[in-house]
Design a protein around this motif. Structure first.
Motif, PDB file in Angstrom:
ATOM      1  N   VAL A 135       0.866  -1.172   0.000  1.00 46.81           N
ATOM      2  CA  VAL A 135       0.000   0.000   0.000  1.00 46.81           C
ATOM      3  C   VAL A 135       0.905   1.226   0.000  1.00 46.81           C
ATOM      4  O   VAL A 135       1.992   1.189   0.594  1.00 46.81           O
ATOM      5  CB  VAL A 135      -0.904   0.017   1.273  1.00 46.81           C
ATOM      6  CG1 VAL A 135      -1.803   1.240   1.295  1.00 46.81           C
ATOM      7  CG2 VAL A 135      -1.734  -1.249   1.365  1.00 46.81           C
ATOM      8  N   PRO A 136       0.512   2.310  -0.661  1.00 37.02           N
ATOM      9  CA  PRO A 136       1.328   3.522  -0.607  1.00 37.02           C
ATOM     10  C   PRO A 136       1.658   3.926   0.826  1.00 37.02           C
ATOM     11  O   PRO A 136       0.821   3.830   1.726  1.00 37.02           O
ATOM     12  CB  PRO A 136       0.437   4.572  -1.290  1.00 37.02           C
ATOM     13  CG  PRO A 136      -0.412   3.777  -2.224  1.00 37.02           C
ATOM     14  CD  PRO A 136      -0.684   2.480  -1.510  1.00 37.02           C
ATOM     15  N   PRO A 140       6.906  -0.058  -0.309  1.00 37.95           N
ATOM     16  CA  PRO A 140       6.991   0.562  -1.636  1.00 37.95           C
ATOM     17  C   PRO A 140       6.607  -0.398  -2.760  1.00 37.95           C
ATOM     18  O   PRO A 140       6.855  -1.613  -2.680  1.00 37.95           O
ATOM     19  CB  PRO A 140       8.464   0.979  -1.737  1.00 37.95           C
ATOM     20  CG  PRO A 140       8.909   1.142  -0.320  1.00 37.95           C
ATOM     21  CD  PRO A 140       8.169   0.079   0.449  1.00 37.95           C
ATOM     22  N   ALA A 141       6.057   0.147  -3.816  1.00 36.75           N
ATOM     23  CA  ALA A 141       5.609  -0.659  -4.956  1.00 36.75           C
ATOM     24  C   ALA A 141       6.763  -1.321  -5.689  1.00 36.75           C
ATOM     25  O   ALA A 141       6.567  -2.290  -6.423  1.00 36.75           O
ATOM     26  CB  ALA A 141       4.819   0.219  -5.931  1.00 36.75           C
ATOM     27  N   THR A 142       7.976  -0.810  -5.488  1.00 37.51           N
ATOM     28  CA  THR A 142       9.162  -1.351  -6.162  1.00 37.51           C
ATOM     29  C   THR A 142       9.838  -2.470  -5.367  1.00 37.51           C
ATOM     30  O   THR A 142      10.875  -2.995  -5.802  1.00 37.51           O
ATOM     31  CB  THR A 142      10.194  -0.236  -6.381  1.00 37.51           C
ATOM     32  OG1 THR A 142      10.533   0.331  -5.094  1.00 37.51           O
ATOM     33  CG2 THR A 142       9.645   0.851  -7.290  1.00 37.51           C
ATOM     34  N   ARG A 162      -4.453  -4.492  -2.954  1.00 35.86           N
ATOM     35  CA  ARG A 162      -5.610  -3.759  -3.466  1.00 35.86           C
ATOM     36  C   ARG A 162      -5.449  -3.493  -4.956  1.00 35.86           C
ATOM     37  O   ARG A 162      -4.349  -3.222  -5.438  1.00 35.86           O
ATOM     38  CB  ARG A 162      -5.762  -2.421  -2.729  1.00 35.86           C
ATOM     39  CG  ARG A 162      -6.136  -2.548  -1.264  1.00 35.86           C
ATOM     40  CD  ARG A 162      -6.067  -1.200  -0.565  1.00 35.86           C
ATOM     41  NE  ARG A 162      -7.040  -0.270  -1.117  1.00 35.86           N
ATOM     42  CZ  ARG A 162      -8.265  -0.072  -0.612  1.00 35.86           C
ATOM     43  NH1 ARG A 162      -8.654  -0.750   0.450  1.00 35.86           N
ATOM     44  NH2 ARG A 162      -9.088   0.797  -1.157  1.00 35.86           N
ATOM     45  N   LYS A 163      -6.545  -3.561  -5.689  1.00 36.81           N
ATOM     46  CA  LYS A 163      -6.506  -3.292  -7.122  1.00 36.81           C
ATOM     47  C   LYS A 163      -6.426  -1.800  -7.413  1.00 36.81           C
ATOM     48  O   LYS A 163      -5.856  -1.376  -8.413  1.00 36.81           O
ATOM     49  CB  LYS A 163      -7.748  -3.883  -7.820  1.00 36.81           C
ATOM     50  CG  LYS A 163      -7.760  -5.388  -7.867  1.00 36.81           C
ATOM     51  CD  LYS A 163      -8.966  -5.915  -8.611  1.00 36.81           C
ATOM     52  CE  LYS A 163      -8.882  -5.641 -10.114  1.00 36.81           C
ATOM     53  NZ  LYS A 163      -7.798  -6.402 -10.751  1.00 36.81           N
ATOM     54  N   TYR A 169       0.547   3.663  -7.846  1.00 35.36           N
ATOM     55  CA  TYR A 169       1.174   2.603  -7.050  1.00 35.36           C
ATOM     56  C   TYR A 169       0.954   1.224  -7.657  1.00 35.36           C
ATOM     57  O   TYR A 169       1.904   0.468  -7.855  1.00 35.36           O
ATOM     58  CB  TYR A 169       0.635   2.652  -5.621  1.00 35.36           C
ATOM     59  CG  TYR A 169       1.266   1.636  -4.691  1.00 35.36           C
ATOM     60  CD1 TYR A 169       2.342   1.989  -3.890  1.00 35.36           C
ATOM     61  CD2 TYR A 169       0.783   0.337  -4.605  1.00 35.36           C
ATOM     62  CE1 TYR A 169       2.938   1.071  -3.039  1.00 35.36           C
ATOM     63  CE2 TYR A 169       1.368  -0.587  -3.763  1.00 35.36           C
ATOM     64  CZ  TYR A 169       2.436  -0.219  -2.974  1.00 35.36           C
ATOM     65  OH  TYR A 169       3.014  -1.142  -2.141  1.00 35.36           O
ATOM     66  N   ARG A 170      -0.302   0.860  -7.936  1.00 31.52           N
ATOM     67  CA  ARG A 170      -0.571  -0.490  -8.450  1.00 31.52           C
ATOM     68  C   ARG A 170       0.086  -0.701  -9.808  1.00 31.52           C
ATOM     69  O   ARG A 170       0.583  -1.787 -10.106  1.00 31.52           O
ATOM     70  CB  ARG A 170      -2.079  -0.742  -8.529  1.00 31.52           C
ATOM     71  CG  ARG A 170      -2.488  -2.121  -9.078  1.00 31.52           C
ATOM     72  CD  ARG A 170      -2.007  -3.273  -8.202  1.00 31.52           C
ATOM     73  NE  ARG A 170      -2.119  -4.560  -8.877  1.00 31.52           N
ATOM     74  CZ  ARG A 170      -3.096  -5.446  -8.703  1.00 31.52           C
ATOM     75  NH1 ARG A 170      -4.073  -5.208  -7.845  1.00 31.52           N
ATOM     76  NH2 ARG A 170      -3.117  -6.577  -9.364  1.00 31.52           N
TER      77      ARG A 170
END
Length: 214
Positions: A135-136, A140-142, A162-163, A169-170
């Protein structure tokens, strides 16, 4: 349910890691009670997925473990008796997990950075789980390429995410995931979308994945 939803949204849609951690520390003592009696389909389905695959492994690291709800589910509902380590950025949440008597080997306080590097040995777990923590201003998304280094070759990674999130982020998470798939680092063996609550009339907003590290 409304109070729980407000508290969860306050954490999910915070503006910084520091803000999210302050909120979790304030919420920690009542966190589990907030979710008591609420049928959150997306979370419970992800827990059940973890339980199904936990039967195949003898060591698990739960990343973003919070109060140890997933670990408790594995121990109490699926009879998991193997090694269980938990990791989270918030020590107040982790202390709640420690009180549950779940036979946790290591409680690791660590805020995952963009690299995803974890303070554990590479290829040291049969399975890593991460449900709801991508999640933001949380993980982190990375981070996925770094996180999977802790899983043994042939081991499993279970992710619930989460979609829809704020910003891109996604999309960033999906791009990093696709890179790992294209490079032959991971193979997807399960994917399913869920709505958040039972009888909730909405499009799916949560995805559960299971990957094998190659």
């Amino acid at each position: 349910m409304e109070t729980c939803s407000k508290k969860a949204n306050k954490a999910i849609f915070c503006r910084s890691l520091e803000e999210s951690q302050k909120h979790y520390s304030e919420w920690s003592s009542s966190y589990d009670n907030s979710y008591s009696g609420i049928n959150i389909v997306s979370v419970m389905k992800s827990f059940e997925t973890c339980g199904k695959y936990a039967k195949e492994v003898s060591s698990i690291l739960d990343v973003g473990a919070g109060t140890g709800r997933l670990g408790g589910h594995l121990r109490n509902h699926h009879g998991y008796e193997g090694t269980l380590d938990i990791l989270d950025a918030n020590m107040d949440l982790l202390m709640q997990a420690e009180k549950k008597g779940l036979n946790i080997r290591n409680i690791i306080r660590h805020a995952v950075t963009e690299s995803g590097e974890l303070p554990v040995q590479d290829e040291s777990y049969d399975m890593i789980t991460c449900v709801g923590a991508f999640v933001p201003n949380h993980i982190p998304a990375t981070a996925l390429p770094g996180i999977i280094k802790a899983v043994k070759r042939g081991g499993l990674i279970v992710v619930g995410i989460r979609k829809t999130t704020i910003d891109a982020y996604r999309a960033i998470f999906d791009a990093n995931l696709q890179m790992l798939l294209d490079q032959g680092e991971l193979r997807k063996i399960y994917e399913e979308d869920y709505t958040p609550y039972k009888n909730f009339d909405s499009s799916p907003i949560f995805t559960a994945f299971v990957f094998k590290r190659l």
